[in-house]
Design a protein around this motif. Structure first.
Motif, PDB file in Angstrom:
ATOM      1  N   GLN A  38     -12.651 -17.587  -9.359  1.00 50.47           N
ATOM      2  CA  GLN A  38     -11.652 -18.521  -8.813  1.00 50.47           C
ATOM      3  C   GLN A  38     -10.321 -18.243  -9.500  1.00 50.47           C
ATOM      4  N   GLY A  41      -5.321 -21.747  -8.345  1.00 47.63           N
ATOM      5  CA  GLY A  41      -4.856 -22.304  -7.080  1.00 47.63           C
ATOM      6  C   GLY A  41      -5.606 -21.832  -5.848  1.00 47.63           C
ATOM      7  N   GLU A  42      -6.687 -21.120  -6.042  1.00 49.71           N
ATOM      8  CA  GLU A  42      -7.423 -20.578  -4.900  1.00 49.71           C
ATOM      9  C   GLU A  42      -8.870 -21.058  -4.881  1.00 49.71           C
ATOM     10  N   GLY A  43      -9.546 -20.775  -3.781  1.00 48.43           N
ATOM     11  CA  GLY A  43     -10.970 -21.065  -3.679  1.00 48.43           C
ATOM     12  C   GLY A  43     -11.795 -19.989  -4.350  1.00 48.43           C
TER      13      GLY A  43
END
Lengths: 112, 114
Positions: A38, A41-43
């Motif tokens: 991860q 700020g991302e999945g």
């Protein structure tokens, strides 16, 4: 159901250092094992996986070997980069139903 | 491009105000699920769906609802949000065939309930 234990973080390394993040599991049978990453700020993204004992998954310079003798799936990279800074999750299926069981995540910070 | 999308990405709301977080996928996957991510607790599954009109509880379903009227959409509904539902939420699908053991995650929705 299956379970996973992952090395706690955070881990801070200098660029080009060697990385190991430990992951051990308990499971019925020999399920596939995964490392997800991860980025800030991302999945979560699948980093690598191994589907059977002694398999080695690899991607982006990362490797992990499915070791049934030690019930481990440690993540390694020979030379980390600043861009590898992220949270890494070890995971395996809980059962046949589709749910993944995740470790608590290990935050890696790589300094220039 | 194969992807899972979620909206909104960020949401600040107040206790008791109903909200819906949408999830959509373009991979024609049958299996979809919702997770929440909390510090020190990792990811925990809230609900999952094996196919259209088939949903079931995960590990932490209390306070949430879902529906699966179409294969591509799997919204998460909080009828009366409370501060303990402040979290980072992820929608995920599971691949099929040779990719059956791989899950694909959306970008996440950061929810704050005041």
């Amino acid at each position: 159901g299956n379970s996973v234990t992952q090395m706690e973080g955070p881990v801070t390394l200098s660029e080009e250092a060697f990385l190991t993040i430990n992951c051990t599991y308990t499971a019925t049978g020999y399920p596939s094992l995964f490392w997800y990453v991860q980025y800030p700020g991302e999945g979560l993204q699948l980093l690598l996986k191994a589907t059977k004992a002694d398999d080695k998954g690899s991607n982006k310079g990362f490797e992990a070997t499915y070791r049934k003798e030690t019930t481990s799936f440690h993540l390694e990279k020979g030379s980390v980069q600043v861009s590898d800074s992220a949270v890494y999750f070890c995971a395996l299926p809980y059962n046949q139903g589709g749910k993944l069981i995740f470790g608590q995540g290990t935050e890696l910070s790589v300094k220039p | 491009e194969a992807q899972v999308t979620q909206n909104p990405r960020y949401l600040i709301t107040v206790t008791g105000k109903k909200l819906t977080v949408t999830c959509s996928q373009n991979m024609n996957h049958e299996y979809m699920s919702w997770y929440r991510q909390d510090p020190g607790l990792g990811l925990r599954q809230i609900y999952y769906s094996m196919n259209v009109e088939v949903t079931d509880k995960g590990d932490v379903p209390e306070g949430y609802k879902v529906s699966r009227k179409e294969k591509r959409n799997f919204p998460l509904i909080l009828e009366s949000p409370s501060p303990n539902q402040t979290s980072l939420y992820f929608c995920a699908t599971r691949g099929q065939g040779v990719r059956r053991d791989t899950q694909y995650f959306g970008p996440g929705t950061r929810l704050t309930v005041l």
